[in-house]
Design a protein around this motif. Structure first.
Motif, PDB file in Angstrom:
ATOM      1  N   ASN A 125       0.860  -1.175   0.000  1.00 44.27           N
ATOM      2  CA  ASN A 125       0.000   0.000   0.000  1.00 44.27           C
ATOM      3  C   ASN A 125       0.899   1.228   0.000  1.00 44.27           C
ATOM      4  O   ASN A 125       2.112   1.136   0.195  1.00 44.27           O
ATOM      5  CB  ASN A 125      -0.916   0.003   1.238  1.00 44.27           C
ATOM      6  CG  ASN A 125      -2.003   1.063   1.168  1.00 44.27           C
ATOM      7  OD1 ASN A 125      -2.409   1.471   0.081  1.00 44.27           O
ATOM      8  ND2 ASN A 125      -2.480   1.515   2.311  1.00 44.27           N
ATOM      9  N   LEU A 126       0.323   2.384  -0.237  1.00 42.02           N
ATOM     10  CA  LEU A 126       1.039   3.643  -0.144  1.00 42.02           C
ATOM     11  C   LEU A 126       0.048   4.713   0.298  1.00 42.02           C
ATOM     12  O   LEU A 126      -1.158   4.496   0.325  1.00 42.02           O
ATOM     13  CB  LEU A 126       1.706   4.012  -1.476  1.00 42.02           C
ATOM     14  CG  LEU A 126       0.792   4.220  -2.690  1.00 42.02           C
ATOM     15  CD1 LEU A 126       0.369   5.676  -2.834  1.00 42.02           C
ATOM     16  CD2 LEU A 126       1.482   3.753  -3.971  1.00 42.02           C
ATOM     17  N   GLY A 127       0.577   5.869   0.664  1.00 42.23           N
ATOM     18  CA  GLY A 127      -0.290   6.982   1.005  1.00 42.23           C
ATOM     19  C   GLY A 127      -0.882   6.934   2.388  1.00 42.23           C
ATOM     20  O   GLY A 127      -1.824   7.669   2.690  1.00 42.23           O
ATOM     21  N   ASP A 128      -0.368   6.093   3.255  1.00 44.28           N
ATOM     22  CA  ASP A 128      -0.834   5.993   4.634  1.00 44.28           C
ATOM     23  C   ASP A 128      -0.131   7.071   5.470  1.00 44.28           C
ATOM     24  O   ASP A 128       0.919   7.589   5.086  1.00 44.28           O
ATOM     25  CB  ASP A 128      -0.488   4.599   5.172  1.00 44.28           C
ATOM     26  CG  ASP A 128      -1.327   4.195   6.375  1.00 44.28           C
ATOM     27  OD1 ASP A 128      -1.714   5.079   7.151  1.00 44.28           O
ATOM     28  OD2 ASP A 128      -1.576   2.989   6.535  1.00 44.28           O
ATOM     29  N   THR A 129      -0.696   7.391   6.627  1.00 43.09           N
ATOM     30  CA  THR A 129      -0.004   8.286   7.555  1.00 43.09           C
ATOM     31  C   THR A 129       1.298   7.663   8.041  1.00 43.09           C
ATOM     32  O   THR A 129       2.233   8.367   8.417  1.00 43.09           O
ATOM     33  CB  THR A 129      -0.892   8.599   8.770  1.00 43.09           C
ATOM     34  OG1 THR A 129      -1.323   7.368   9.367  1.00 43.09           O
ATOM     35  CG2 THR A 129      -2.101   9.422   8.373  1.00 43.09           C
ATOM     36  N   ARG A 130       1.356   6.335   8.044  1.00 47.30           N
ATOM     37  CA  ARG A 130       2.540   5.597   8.473  1.00 47.30           C
ATOM     38  C   ARG A 130       3.533   5.470   7.322  1.00 47.30           C
ATOM     39  O   ARG A 130       3.146   5.356   6.165  1.00 47.30           O
ATOM     40  CB  ARG A 130       2.150   4.196   8.956  1.00 47.30           C
ATOM     41  CG  ARG A 130       1.136   4.187  10.076  1.00 47.30           C
ATOM     42  CD  ARG A 130       0.353   2.888  10.129  1.00 47.30           C
ATOM     43  NE  ARG A 130      -0.759   2.992  11.061  1.00 47.30           N
ATOM     44  CZ  ARG A 130      -1.929   3.538  10.777  1.00 47.30           C
ATOM     45  NH1 ARG A 130      -2.170   4.021   9.564  1.00 47.30           N
ATOM     46  NH2 ARG A 130      -2.887   3.611  11.679  1.00 47.30           N
ATOM     47  N   SER A 131       4.813   5.427   7.641  1.00 52.71           N
ATOM     48  CA  SER A 131       5.817   5.180   6.610  1.00 52.71           C
ATOM     49  C   SER A 131       5.759   3.709   6.206  1.00 52.71           C
ATOM     50  O   SER A 131       5.690   2.808   7.059  1.00 52.71           O
ATOM     51  CB  SER A 131       7.213   5.526   7.132  1.00 52.71           C
ATOM     52  OG  SER A 131       7.344   6.922   7.264  1.00 52.71           O
ATOM     53  N   LEU A 132       5.793   3.489   4.900  1.00 54.41           N
ATOM     54  CA  LEU A 132       5.633   2.145   4.345  1.00 54.41           C
ATOM     55  C   LEU A 132       6.788   1.832   3.411  1.00 54.41           C
ATOM     56  O   LEU A 132       7.364   2.723   2.792  1.00 54.41           O
ATOM     57  CB  LEU A 132       4.315   2.048   3.571  1.00 54.41           C
ATOM     58  CG  LEU A 132       3.048   2.598   4.246  1.00 54.41           C
ATOM     59  CD1 LEU A 132       1.867   2.535   3.293  1.00 54.41           C
ATOM     60  CD2 LEU A 132       2.744   1.814   5.525  1.00 54.41           C
ATOM     61  N   ILE A 133       7.097   0.541   3.296  1.00 56.51           N
ATOM     62  CA  ILE A 133       8.145   0.097   2.383  1.00 56.51           C
ATOM     63  C   ILE A 133       7.710  -1.180   1.711  1.00 56.51           C
ATOM     64  O   ILE A 133       6.948  -1.978   2.278  1.00 56.51           O
ATOM     65  CB  ILE A 133       9.488  -0.121   3.131  1.00 56.51           C
ATOM     66  CG1 ILE A 133      10.625  -0.396   2.139  1.00 56.51           C
ATOM     67  CG2 ILE A 133       9.368  -1.257   4.159  1.00 56.51           C
ATOM     68  CD1 ILE A 133      12.017  -0.370   2.770  1.00 56.51           C
ATOM     69  N   ILE A 134       8.179  -1.361   0.475  1.00 54.10           N
ATOM     70  CA  ILE A 134       7.968  -2.633  -0.200  1.00 54.10           C
ATOM     71  C   ILE A 134       9.076  -2.830  -1.230  1.00 54.10           C
ATOM     72  O   ILE A 134       9.605  -1.854  -1.789  1.00 54.10           O
ATOM     73  CB  ILE A 134       6.581  -2.702  -0.867  1.00 54.10           C
ATOM     74  CG1 ILE A 134       6.203  -4.156  -1.169  1.00 54.10           C
ATOM     75  CG2 ILE A 134       6.520  -1.838  -2.123  1.00 54.10           C
ATOM     76  CD1 ILE A 134       4.732  -4.372  -1.426  1.00 54.10           C
ATOM     77  N   HIS A 135       9.450  -4.081  -1.411  1.00 48.42           N
ATOM     78  CA  HIS A 135      10.400  -4.438  -2.468  1.00 48.42           C
ATOM     79  C   HIS A 135       9.562  -4.832  -3.681  1.00 48.42           C
ATOM     80  O   HIS A 135       9.080  -5.960  -3.777  1.00 48.42           O
ATOM     81  CB  HIS A 135      11.301  -5.588  -2.014  1.00 48.42           C
ATOM     82  CG  HIS A 135      12.335  -5.974  -3.020  1.00 48.42           C
ATOM     83  ND1 HIS A 135      12.615  -7.286  -3.307  1.00 48.42           N
ATOM     84  CD2 HIS A 135      13.137  -5.226  -3.822  1.00 48.42           C
ATOM     85  CE1 HIS A 135      13.556  -7.331  -4.231  1.00 48.42           C
ATOM     86  NE2 HIS A 135      13.890  -6.099  -4.552  1.00 48.42           N
TER      87      HIS A 135
END
Length: 430
Positions: A371-381
């Motif tokens: 996912n993206l665009g959350d208030t939380r920092s996110l990462i994905i490979h």
């Protein structure tokens, strides 16, 4: 339908589409959890079904909570009408549905979300449609790809995953000259950072799941029509410019003018495809949009600080953030996204695929999610997840090479974000 906005963005994001409930006085938009609506009488029902009167029939078509959300997004984008649907992918199909037919094609950017690449590479072939993938930085190639069967041009304002900025003015000019609509996915930018319609887009699509909702709770999509395209200028768009048998020969464009696309999307698209947004999801997204500008300012400020730190770290090969002065898209940001380059970008990690996997597994503050665009920092490979189904050539073209991770920078304290990346990089590259 909504009038062109006259109020400021910060006001519209709270008030557009949200009048007090006439029955109860409720100030927040109620969740109208109902499938159907009582008609005043038989004449009223007939008028609704004939599109002679605007109102509510059945929630597969329209729902007051969902309509309020559509009106708000339309106001923020500066369009004339729009619909909300079940997901961003649904929004893309809904945008194409009135335009396409067997044997027709769309010209699309190579820099797209991996799921969109798959949808356009494979799934739409089942409808008899096809897609031509082109590097949109090569405007001559875009022109050359458009042929007599092309019915739309499609790109992202800020491309996922790399954060590349599309020259919307140049692409819109090409689309306009060819007499086909430009569809822009504005998910990563949001209408706060970018207004594609001002740059010539005909239609704007969103995955409302991302920044518009902002809290990772519900999925949804939206399509906004600029109202600026002449669907009757050629014979390319018969669904909008010729009689519709299912509505006793109604010509949508002749009868409804700038609202033709929106009414067709409701009366035919949602009726027959059923890609409906539920009112609970609309309610969550309405609440999320109320703080959109506040969140996006923080997202951008954090992304700029984190990207600059990463670019100067010896463990990193490169950072694609367009807000960096070293980015080839830096000057383009000022025109397309004057309030900032967003908070989505990729990082090439020294050590390749294995180092990327170790980095993801070593982070503590970041969440490893698709996912993206959350208030939380996110990462994905991306190469092992969202873009896994693509060839390595397609991965690299989309900005998701095996040595790359995608970061979606949240609104936490920027120093805490950097500290988490620092400790994880130490483990990943040791």
């Amino acid at each position: 339908m909504t009038d062109k906005p006259t109020q400021a963005f910060d006001t519209l994001q709270i008030h557009a589409g949200a009048n007090p409930d006439p029955a109860t006085g409720a100030r927040q938009v109620p969740i109208y959890q109902t499938t159907a609506y009582v008609f005043r009488d038989a004449e009223h029902a007939a008028a609704l079904f004939n599109l002679q009167e605007v109102g509510y029939i059945y929630s597969r078509l329209t729902n007051p909570t969902v309509s309020a959300l559509a009106e708000r997004i339309v106001a923020l984008e500066g369009g004339v009408g729009g619909i909300c649907c079940s997901s961003g992918h649904a929004a893309q199909i809904m945008a194409l549905f009135p335009l396409m037919g067997p044997g027709r094609n769309i010209v699309v950017s190579t820099r797209l979300y991996g799921g969109t690449v798959t949808q356009f590479s494979h799934t739409i072939k089942r409808f008899g449609w096809s897609a031509k993938f082109v590097d949109f930085d090569d405007t001559d190639a875009v022109k050359a790809a458009i042929d007599d069967d092309t019915r739309a041009v499609f790109c992202e304002s800020i491309a996922n995953p790399g954060g590349y900025i599309t020259d919307l003015d140049a692409i819109a000019a090409i689309s306009n000259d060819a007499g086909v609509p430009l569809i822009v996915d504005n998910t990563s930018a949001t209408p706060y950072l970018c207004n594609p319609i001002k740059h010539g887009a005909t239609l704007v699509v969103h995955s409302t799941t991302k920044y518009l909702t902002g809290n990772g709770t519900v999925t949804g999509g939206a399509v906004v029509d600029s109202g600026n395209f002449d669907w009757s200028a050629s014979d390319k768009f018969p669904s909008l410019s010729t009689p519709e048998d299912a509505y006793h020969g109604l010509n949508f464009h002749a009868a409804l003018g700038p609202m033709a696309f929106t009414f067709h999307s409701i009366a035919v698209g949602l009726r027959d495809l059923g890609m409906t947004m539920n009112p609970q999801a609309a309610h969550y997204t309405l609440m999320g949009i109320e703080t959109l500008s506040l969140r996006m300012d923080k997202h951008v400020a954090n992304a700029e600080k984190v990207a600059n730190w990463l670019e100067n770290d010896d463990r990193i090969e490169g950072v694609t953030y367009a807000g960096l002065k070293s980015s080839p898209y830096y000057d383009r940001v000022k025109n397309i996204c004057p309030k900032g380059a967003g908070a989505l970008f990729t990082v090439a990690v020294k050590g390749g695929y294995d180092a990327c996997v170790k980095l993801v597994d070593s982070l503590e503050l970041f969440s490893h999610v698709a996912n993206l665009g959350d208030t939380r920092s996110l990462i994905i490979h991306s190469a092992s997840t969202t873009h896994r189904q693509l060839t390595e050539e397609q991965q690299e073209a989309a900005g998701a090479a095996p040595n790359v991770v995608r970061l979606s920078i949240g609104i936490e304290d920027a120093d805490d974000i950097i500290a988490d990346l620092d400790q994880a990089l130490s483990k990943a590259t040791s």
